[in-house]
Motif scaffolding. Structure first.
Motif, PDB file in Angstrom:
ATOM      1  N   THR A 124      -8.214   4.886   0.638  1.00 32.15           N
ATOM      2  CA  THR A 124      -6.757   5.426   0.230  1.00 32.15           C
ATOM      3  C   THR A 124      -7.801   6.855   1.527  1.00 32.15           C
ATOM      4  O   THR A 124      -8.555   7.307   1.313  1.00 32.15           O
ATOM      5  N   LYS A 136       0.942  -1.105  -0.105  1.00 31.74           N
ATOM      6  CA  LYS A 136      -0.444  -0.118  -0.244  1.00 31.74           C
ATOM      7  C   LYS A 136       1.016   1.210  -0.160  1.00 31.74           C
ATOM      8  O   LYS A 136       2.156   1.360   0.384  1.00 31.74           O
ATOM      9  N   LEU A 137       0.619   2.226  -0.543  1.00 28.70           N
ATOM     10  CA  LEU A 137       1.666   3.304  -0.440  1.00 28.70           C
ATOM     11  C   LEU A 137       1.185   3.792   1.273  1.00 28.70           C
ATOM     12  O   LEU A 137       0.698   4.348   1.253  1.00 28.70           O
ATOM     13  N   HIS A 183      -4.065   2.812   0.896  1.00 29.47           N
ATOM     14  CA  HIS A 183      -3.181   4.010   0.573  1.00 29.47           C
ATOM     15  C   HIS A 183      -2.920   5.073   1.683  1.00 29.47           C
ATOM     16  O   HIS A 183      -4.534   5.433   2.008  1.00 29.47           O
TER      17      HIS A 183
END
Length: 290
Positions: free
Chosen positions: A87, A12-13, A143
């Protein structure tokens, strides 16, 4: 201790965007999130500034009011996770550090109340609370894009006989070293909303970039290009079982099992344990017969 081959997993970012006020951090975070796809949640400490961009990106917002304690951010992140967002944008985490009720104010209050004004001693209680906030960012199944305010450091230089102001870089308004926790840190300048990487584990940002949905798509491709964690775990357990089958004594068998067990997830533990029990029983029988 046991070494195994390094492989990059899907991830995940963890993106940090830094810049002075008005540089476009909120806008940049939103367009990158748009490129990542899925449902977007914004935890907004900037008095509704994110909602000014609701015409270009679909998202839900939680406007977080003071006090900006680490626990308040944790509560908001847990709510976003429970609601199934893909996100979460933390806009901004500067408030967790230096905002009203943030770590700096919190530490001063603790020092006065419990440590006779000794702020160094108070950090023994403040730091774990801040660390819990950072750990929540790292462990999140979403994210995470975090914005941080920064101050531009400048100096006066002489060029062609004329003095001019030169920028030395930007210092984020958060605890020193926080940038090490993120996969990518992009510094955004006032000059054309251009982002320059000060840290980049993806190796995608060798050149300055104007943030857009395409930036999010590019990051998503990199994040998804790693190996599936479940597949990697199954393969690791397969290798451990193969190694256990080659053991000719209980000590070696137990050593390999213990190392694999520590890294093993719940899905594969039953398979690993069943194989270990069978091999252990066979070796015990062999040793007794000898």
């Amino acid at each position: 201790m046991q070494f195994h081959q390094a492989q990059r997993k899907k991830a995940k970012l963890r993106l940090a965007l830094t810049g002075p006020s008005g540089a476009g951090k909120t806008y940049g975070a939103l367009v990158v999130a748009k490129g990542l796809g899925g449902k977007i949640a914004v935890i907004d400490t900037e008095r509704g500034s994110a909602s000014l961009y609701s015409d270009i990106v679909d998202f839900d917002v939680l406007e977080l009011d003071p006090p900006y304690t680490p626990e308040r951010f944790l509560e908001a992140m847990k709510a976003a996770e429970a609601a199934g967002y893909s996100t979460v944008i933390l806009d901004s985490i500067t408030h967790e550090w230096s905002g009203v009720g943030g770590c700096l104010e919190m530490n001063d209050a603790l020092a006065k109340a419990k440590f006779k004004g000794n702020t160094w001693s108070a950090w023994n209680e403040t730091t774990p609370r801040h660390r819990a906030f950072i750990d929540a960012i790292l462990r999140s199944p979403m994210h995470v894009i975090a914005t941080m305010r920064s101050k531009t450091e400048t100096t006066q230089v002489e060029e062609n006989g004329k003095k001019k102001v030169a920028k030395l870089g930007m210092k984020s308004e958060q605890r020193d070293g926080l940038e090490y926790e993120f996969t990518v840190v992009l510094d955004i300048s006032h000059d054309g909303n251009i982002a320059l990487a000060s840290k980049d584990r993806t190796r995608l940002f060798a050149d300055p970039v104007r943030l857009s949905a395409e930036t999010g798509q590019l990051l998503l491709e990199w994040l998804e290009s790693g190996k599936d964690p479940a597949q990697m775990m199954a393969e690791e357990v397969d290798m451990a079982i193969e190694a256990m089958r080659g053991c000719d004594n209980l000590g070696s068998l137990q050593g390999i099992f213990a190392g694999a067990w520590k890294r093993c997830d719940e899905v594969n533990k039953a398979r690993l344990k069943a194989e270990y029990d069978q091999l252990k029983s066979a070796l015990e029988t062999k040793e007794q017969a000898a």
